[in-house]
Scaffold this motif. Structure first.
Motif, PDB file in Angstrom:
ATOM      1  N   UNK A 242       0.806  -1.221   0.000  1.00  0.00           N
ATOM      2  CA  UNK A 242       0.000   0.000   0.000  1.00  0.00           C
ATOM      3  C   UNK A 242       0.839   1.272   0.000  1.00  0.00           C
ATOM      4  N   UNK A 243       2.160   1.105   0.084  1.00  0.00           N
ATOM      5  CA  UNK A 243       3.074   2.235   0.206  1.00  0.00           C
ATOM      6  C   UNK A 243       3.961   2.321  -1.037  1.00  0.00           C
ATOM      7  N   UNK A 244       4.107   3.511  -1.572  1.00  0.00           N
ATOM      8  CA  UNK A 244       5.002   3.687  -2.721  1.00  0.00           C
ATOM      9  C   UNK A 244       6.443   3.379  -2.314  1.00  0.00           C
ATOM     10  N   UNK A 245       7.142   2.692  -3.176  1.00  0.00           N
ATOM     11  CA  UNK A 245       8.577   2.528  -3.011  1.00  0.00           C
ATOM     12  C   UNK A 245       9.288   3.661  -3.742  1.00  0.00           C
ATOM     13  N   UNK A 246      10.512   3.987  -3.302  1.00  0.00           N
ATOM     14  CA  UNK A 246      11.300   5.057  -3.911  1.00  0.00           C
ATOM     15  C   UNK A 246      12.620   4.480  -4.373  1.00  0.00           C
ATOM     16  N   UNK A 247      12.956   4.682  -5.630  1.00  0.00           N
ATOM     17  CA  UNK A 247      14.216   4.186  -6.185  1.00  0.00           C
ATOM     18  C   UNK A 247      15.059   5.364  -6.642  1.00  0.00           C
ATOM     19  N   UNK A 248      16.191   5.572  -5.971  1.00  0.00           N
ATOM     20  CA  UNK A 248      17.100   6.643  -6.374  1.00  0.00           C
ATOM     21  C   UNK A 248      17.878   6.220  -7.614  1.00  0.00           C
ATOM     22  N   UNK A 249      17.927   7.113  -8.584  1.00  0.00           N
ATOM     23  CA  UNK A 249      18.579   6.822  -9.862  1.00  0.00           C
ATOM     24  C   UNK A 249      19.799   7.709 -10.056  1.00  0.00           C
ATOM     25  N   UNK A 250      20.874   7.096 -10.493  1.00  0.00           N
ATOM     26  CA  UNK A 250      22.102   7.799 -10.864  1.00  0.00           C
ATOM     27  C   UNK A 250      22.625   7.149 -12.127  1.00  0.00           C
ATOM     28  N   UNK A 251      23.649   7.705 -12.714  1.00  0.00           N
ATOM     29  CA  UNK A 251      24.305   7.016 -13.820  1.00  0.00           C
ATOM     30  C   UNK A 251      24.842   5.700 -13.257  1.00  0.00           C
ATOM     31  N   UNK A 252      24.349   4.582 -13.776  1.00  0.00           N
ATOM     32  CA  UNK A 252      24.625   3.267 -13.196  1.00  0.00           C
ATOM     33  C   UNK A 252      26.108   2.928 -13.291  1.00  0.00           C
TER      34      UNK A 252
END
Length: 346
Positions: free
Chosen positions: A204-214
């Motif tokens: 029920x909770x949004x997940x957060x994915x931090x993005x950078x140049x992999x």
């Protein structure tokens, strides 16, 4: 009160994502600084895995509960971040062998990490997250939780800091990890596993994915891999994961630093992907130049459909930022509205 669920079996309605300007520390808006609370839409709850699980399988969430109670009393959203990597418990770092030497360039210290790619390590992380989801997935104030199980010094799971040298050993982080048995396929598998696990566990909770140049282990960093991971994550459960970048600044918006990142923001916006930004600090960090004009970053984010912005330390003393924050909060909340009640598994 638990969030509403649809009648269809296996079909879950997500809470609203985190909205507005979010201090990275509750102290910035509490007690002696509570006059600044009016400028915040929420705040980040950041805790160390080693602080939560001092005894294997026993979880102390007193600090989390205290901060959620403050959010409830103040009408604020929270994003929950549990730091793994260098912040994992010692017994978890010792799974499969001695803890792995690692240089933390944020703190400028020699430290250690665990073998995050091993199933036994992942099982401990998953047990913790299941317990946290049991406690907080139904809490309407906990809007997002960071995907951070494979993060090394932060929730920036796409970074490995491979070229940083461990001073006492005179080897790089990449060499240290390779000696412990990691390969890029193992690292990537661990990341993909954590993304799927978090999406499935926090229903029920949004997940957060931090993005950078992999940054692959032993290969050249590439933004193409970043986009591929984001696309797969979004396709798996559209609307569930909020994407974010941890280095927003005037330089990024001008295209003079981290040149791929503004294009990534615009790609998120054009494709209707929920996203947030975390700003750089005022004085810069390991390789960046600082946020420069926080007011500019806030207004750009609001105008380009970001939903929240994590603020740098000392934001409350930035007169230009304070002058725009109330209007920015209204706009960011409006940007988040379409992602409320996103139905998953229907």
């Amino acid at each position: 009160t638990a969030p509403a669920r649809t009648a269809t079996t296996g079909c879950t309605t997500l809470k609203t994502p985190a909205r507005g300007a979010m201090p990275r520390f509750m102290s910035a808006i509490s007690r002696k600084n509570e006059g600044f609370r009016q400028y915040a839409g929420g705040f980040l709850i950041k805790v160390l895995w080693s602080d939560i699980e001092r005894t294997p399988g026993v979880y102390d969430v007193t600090n989390i509960d205290r901060q959620i109670a403050y959010a409830a009393a103040s009408g604020l959203d929270v994003r929950l971040l549990v730091l793994a990597g260098t912040s994992a418990p010692t017994d978890v770092k010792s799974i499969g062998g001695a803890p792995i030497p690692f240089f933390d360039h944020d703190q400028r210290i020699e430290t250690t990490i665990g073998r995050f790619w091993l199933p036994a390590y992942q099982q401990r992380w998953q047990a913790l997250q299941r317990a946290l989801a049991t406690a907080y997935d139904g809490n309407p104030l906990v809007k997002e939780v960071n995907i951070s199980g494979t993060g090394l010094i932060s929730a920036e799971v796409m970074l490995t800091m491979p070229k940083d040298v461990i001073p006492s050993l005179k080897i790089t982080n990449a060499e240290s990890m390779a000696a412990a048995g990691v390969t890029e396929p193992l690292r990537r598998s661990a990341l993909d596993t954590d993304i799927a696990f978090m999406q499935d566990t926090w229903t029920s909770t949004h997940t957060t994915l931090f993005a950078n140049v992999y940054m692959p282990i032993g290969a050249t960093a590439t933004i193409a891999t970043t986009r591929e991971i984001i696309s797969a994550t979004h396709a798996r459960k559209p609307g569930h994961t909020v994407f974010g970048h941890t280095g927003a600044s005037s330089g990024v918006l001008a295209g003079t630093t981290m040149k791929h990142m503004k294009d990534l923001y615009l790609w998120w916006e054009a494709n209707g992907m929920p996203y947030m930004l975390q700003t750089q600090t005022y004085h810069g960090g390991w390789t960046n130049e600082g946020v420069d004009d926080l007011a500019e970053v806030l207004q750009w984010a609001a105008a380009h459909h970001a939903m929240s912005v994590e603020l740098p330390r000392d934001w409350q003393f930035d007169a230009a930022a304070l002058a725009v924050l109330k209007d920015v909060n209204v706009a960011l909340a409006a940007n988040a509205a379409p992602f409320a009640a996103v139905s998953i598994g229907c």
